[in-house]
Enzyme design. Structure first.
Site, PDB file in Angstrom:
ATOM      1  N   LYS A 130     -51.815 -56.443-125.214  1.00 25.14           N
ATOM      2  CA  LYS A 130     -52.677 -55.650-126.015  1.00 25.14           C
ATOM      3  C   LYS A 130     -54.171 -55.087-125.184  1.00 25.14           C
ATOM      4  O   LYS A 130     -54.435 -56.322-124.558  1.00 25.14           O
ATOM      5  CB  LYS A 130     -53.112 -56.257-127.058  1.00 25.14           C
ATOM      6  CG  LYS A 130     -54.086 -55.223-128.080  1.00 25.14           C
ATOM      7  CD  LYS A 130     -54.472 -55.874-129.426  1.00 25.14           C
ATOM      8  CE  LYS A 130     -55.212 -56.864-129.706  1.00 25.14           C
ATOM      9  NZ  LYS A 130     -56.865 -56.430-129.161  1.00 25.14           N
ATOM     10  N   GLU A 151     -57.900 -52.621-125.278  1.00 26.14           N
ATOM     11  CA  GLU A 151     -58.550 -51.734-126.139  1.00 26.14           C
ATOM     12  C   GLU A 151     -59.036 -50.378-125.522  1.00 26.14           C
ATOM     13  O   GLU A 151     -59.303 -50.427-124.383  1.00 26.14           O
ATOM     14  CB  GLU A 151     -60.033 -52.713-126.298  1.00 26.14           C
ATOM     15  CG  GLU A 151     -59.812 -53.871-127.145  1.00 26.14           C
ATOM     16  CD  GLU A 151     -60.987 -54.669-127.411  1.00 26.14           C
ATOM     17  OE1 GLU A 151     -62.255 -54.078-127.289  1.00 26.14           O
ATOM     18  OE2 GLU A 151     -61.081 -55.758-128.161  1.00 26.14           O
ATOM     19  N   GLU A 196     -58.733 -51.281-136.014  1.00 25.71           N
ATOM     20  CA  GLU A 196     -59.904 -52.010-136.697  1.00 25.71           C
ATOM     21  C   GLU A 196     -61.206 -51.358-136.923  1.00 25.71           C
ATOM     22  O   GLU A 196     -61.738 -50.376-136.394  1.00 25.71           O
ATOM     23  CB  GLU A 196     -60.295 -52.984-135.552  1.00 25.71           C
ATOM     24  CG  GLU A 196     -61.433 -54.005-135.706  1.00 25.71           C
ATOM     25  CD  GLU A 196     -61.398 -55.083-135.239  1.00 25.71           C
ATOM     26  OE1 GLU A 196     -60.875 -55.107-133.935  1.00 25.71           O
ATOM     27  OE2 GLU A 196     -62.394 -55.931-135.280  1.00 25.71           O
TER      28      GLU A 196
HETATM   29  O1  KIV Z   1     -58.930 -60.672-130.443  1.00 18.49           O
HETATM   30  C1  KIV Z   1     -58.397 -60.472-131.448  1.00 18.49           C
HETATM   31  O2  KIV Z   1     -58.223 -61.511-132.296  1.00 18.49           O
HETATM   32  C2  KIV Z   1     -57.974 -58.963-132.134  1.00 18.49           C
HETATM   33  C3  KIV Z   1     -57.475 -58.726-133.456  1.00 18.49           C
HETATM   34  C4  KIV Z   1     -58.801 -59.110-134.424  1.00 18.49           C
HETATM   35  C5  KIV Z   1     -56.910 -57.452-133.414  1.00 18.49           C
HETATM   36  O3  KIV Z   1     -58.018 -58.348-131.104  1.00 18.49           O
END
Ligand code: KIV
Length: 266
Positions: free
Chosen positions: A114, A116, A183
């Protein structure tokens, strides 16, 4: 029961099944969440705050995420494990982003990563997805942008920001992400984005219209101390339960009630 894969998560949106996601950082918690039926575990860079005690996520390193990912992968049986790319692990160059994503898969055992950012990160998402590492996007309130945002502020409250969020979401999808975390945005904006996209949206502080929800495990278990964001539902007070158990232990040791007969080697 069958191992959950990236296509399974995408299919959940198609067939209208909501996607419950939780963060996990350790073997023990991963095992519990997996056997309870969570289909997707996120090794979030939130680990820096909830486990490391840092004030933000910016200090978290690739090596730390790899360590926690390995533990989570060892603890789960069926859930998909997604590893968060830390700040500066995908910002310097596309090559570095690919290399770091690759390390998370090769050394950590992650099945997806993931990162950002929306429009600005589209080329990076595409480059990682092109080497067959599935990517989950993350838009809206992006904690790694804390200094630009001036704090953890809800995004998309004015028209100009809403249009930016819609563009970010589309860019992430077009770049090849298989899902996107949204978010800290108003529920109606999250609903509009969810309707616009064919990939699943996973909301946190983004209301009920998303295809899935994610919470930081410490928040939902009551392990985050006094920090209680209004979008969190706390399901149990583990802080209180652990504290009571530890007080009992202190008493038992003090009074000689532990160890008892049954705890002694003969
Ligand atoms: O780092 C994390 O836990 C996250 C989630 C809150 C989506 O990015």
């Amino acid at each position: 029961m069958k191992k959950i894969t990236v296509p399974d998560i995408v299919k959940m949106k198609r067939i209208g099944t909501k996607i419950p996601v939780l963060t996990a950082y350790s073997h023990a918690i991963s095992r519990i969440l997996d056997s309870a039926g969570i289909p997707l575990l996120l090794v979030g860079d939130s680990v820096g705050m909830v486990e490391g005690g840092y004030s933000d996520t910016l200090k978290v390193t690739v090596d730390e995420i790899i360590y926690h990912t390995r533990s989570v992968v060892k603890g789960r049986r069926l859930a998909l494990v997604v590893a968060d790319m830390p700040f500066m692990s995908y910002h310097v160059s596309i090559e570095a982003a690919r290399e770091n994503a690759g390390r998370m898969v090769k050394e950590g055992g992650a099945e997806a990563v993931k990162l950002e950012g929306g429009v600005k990160m589209a080329d990076t998402i595409r480059a990682i997805a092109d080497i067959d590492i599935p990517v989950m996007g993350h838009i809206g309130l992006t904690p790694q942008s804390i200094h630009r945002m001036g704090g953890y502020r809800v995004q998309g409250r004015v028209d100009r920001e809403v249009e930016g969020l819609v563009r970010d979401a589309k860019a992430v999808e077009e770049a090849g992400a298989f899902a996107v975390v949204i978010e800290g945005i108003p529920a109606d904006v999250a609903g509009r984005i969810t309707d616009d996209l064919s990939i699943p949206t996973i909301g946190i502080g983004a209301g009920p219209h998303c295809d899935g929800q994610v919470l930081v495990i410490h928040d939902m278990l009551g392990l985050s101390g006094d920090i209680k964001p209004s979008f969190v539902k706390q399901y149990i007070d583990l802080n209180g339960l652990i504290s009571a158990a530890v007080k009992d232990y202190i008493c038992d040791v003090g009074e000689g009630a532990f160890p008892g007969e049954e705890h002694v080697f003969k």
